[in-house]
Design a protein around this motif. Sequence first.
Motif, PDB file in Angstrom:
ATOM      1  N   GLN A 196       3.447   2.465  -0.966  1.00  0.00           N
ATOM      2  CA  GLN A 196       3.251   1.387  -1.944  1.00  0.00           C
ATOM      3  C   GLN A 196       4.469   1.147  -2.834  1.00  0.00           C
ATOM      4  O   GLN A 196       4.736   0.031  -3.237  1.00  0.00           O
ATOM      5  CB  GLN A 196       2.026   1.701  -2.826  1.00  0.00           C
ATOM      6  CG  GLN A 196       0.736   1.344  -2.141  1.00  0.00           C
ATOM      7  CD  GLN A 196      -0.304   2.452  -2.212  1.00  0.00           C
ATOM      8  OE1 GLN A 196      -0.042   3.532  -2.735  1.00  0.00           O
ATOM      9  NE2 GLN A 196      -1.481   2.194  -1.664  1.00  0.00           N
ATOM     10  N   GLN A 202       4.829   6.189  -4.567  1.00  0.00           N
ATOM     11  CA  GLN A 202       3.370   6.033  -4.451  1.00  0.00           C
ATOM     12  C   GLN A 202       3.007   5.697  -3.011  1.00  0.00           C
ATOM     13  O   GLN A 202       3.677   4.873  -2.386  1.00  0.00           O
ATOM     14  CB  GLN A 202       2.933   4.899  -5.367  1.00  0.00           C
ATOM     15  CG  GLN A 202       1.486   4.984  -5.753  1.00  0.00           C
ATOM     16  CD  GLN A 202       1.099   3.805  -6.661  1.00  0.00           C
ATOM     17  OE1 GLN A 202       1.880   3.387  -7.516  1.00  0.00           O
ATOM     18  NE2 GLN A 202      -0.068   3.274  -6.457  1.00  0.00           N
ATOM     19  N   SER A 214      -0.582   5.865   0.042  1.00  0.00           N
ATOM     20  CA  SER A 214      -1.972   6.215   0.301  1.00  0.00           C
ATOM     21  C   SER A 214      -2.095   6.659   1.753  1.00  0.00           C
ATOM     22  O   SER A 214      -1.234   6.367   2.588  1.00  0.00           O
ATOM     23  CB  SER A 214      -2.895   5.022   0.015  1.00  0.00           C
ATOM     24  OG  SER A 214      -2.565   3.963   0.875  1.00  0.00           O
TER      25      SER A 214
END
Length: 318
Positions: free
Chosen positions: A66, A92, A94
């Motif tokens: 991200q 960042q 996920s």
Amino acid sequence: MTNLAPLHVVAGVVRNAQGDILLARRHPTKEHGDLWEFPGGKREVGEQPEETLVREFKEEVDITIQRAHPLIRIRHTYTHREVLLDVWSVEQFSGKAWGREGQPIEWCAPHLLRTKTFPAANYPVITAALLPAVYLITAEPLKRNDPKFFYQLERNLEQGIQLLQFRSSFLDAHEYCYCAEKILTICEPYKVQVLAYTTPAIALSVGVHGVHLQQADLLQLVERPLKKDLWVAASCHTPDDIKQAQTIDLDFVTLSPIRATSNALGWLTFFTQTEQAKIPVFASGGLQYQDIGFAWAHGGQGIAGQKKIWDSTMHPIN
Ligand SMILES: Nc1nc2c([nH]c(=O)n2[C@H]2C[C@H](O)[C@@H](COP(=O)(O)OP(=O)(O)OP(=O)(O)O)O2)c(=O)[nH]1
Ligand SMILES: [Mg+2]
């Protein structure tokens, strides 16, 4: 060797919540087979490097990136081809990593990174992965027990500083050592690494984590003055200084002055020099926290800051 443009490879340093770094093992039949690498791959035509990073991480380890910033760009000539290894630091992401191409993956503790075997281009990348974006240079203590100095030191540590250079031109060698030992004791619980701005011999006797050489001392040396288990860094002002730092196998350098003086180098010159460098370079000279993004955008590891950072109450680290 042919005259082809370097092969542009984009790779990423991803950390999990424990601070361990994701590595993948290259397939035995690929070039550099069986060596460890940071996931990533070749930039495709029309892609921005960040797009390559996102695509390769999804394809290879099923992670969605991200946010990331540039960490270091290393040009390395392998026997068959020159590679531009363009490495990003992922802020960042996920998803749960797994080797989608059947390759083993591992979350590696930072202190074990140097025990792994990587392709040759990666060694400065490992240094960059071990260094933070802010290298704080202390203000001058007025005396060895200066309460204001130690108060401000603790404020900086509480805010997340991880790498510190203890600089003093007033204190004599005895007082410098006294003060350095006190700084080390205060830094220990924060796991902050301290470099001494002094001679390698004094740094060794105090037991700090490394030495930061002045330009004049850098130019006198013919070899790295301390072993690899301690940091050796230097203050550079010219491309030749950086070359000398590389010749004697230093870990990283600061390049100054970027701002604030009549002979300031400016960001474009900084960029030209980081593009040539083969070790991490911190921008230095008149910088504050807001300059970290400029440093990253111009090939820097981050900023080395003195007064404006030392006195700052705003610490956007992490
Ligand atoms: N991903 C990655 N490549 C590296 C690293 N260090 C290093 O020298 N390289 C080199 C090895 C290769 O010559 C090149 C990357 O090629 P690659 O085989 O991973 O490229 P790719 O993922 O696009 O793979 P493929 O589609 O060709 O199978 O960069 C590293 O840390 N990560
Ligand atoms: Mg790859």
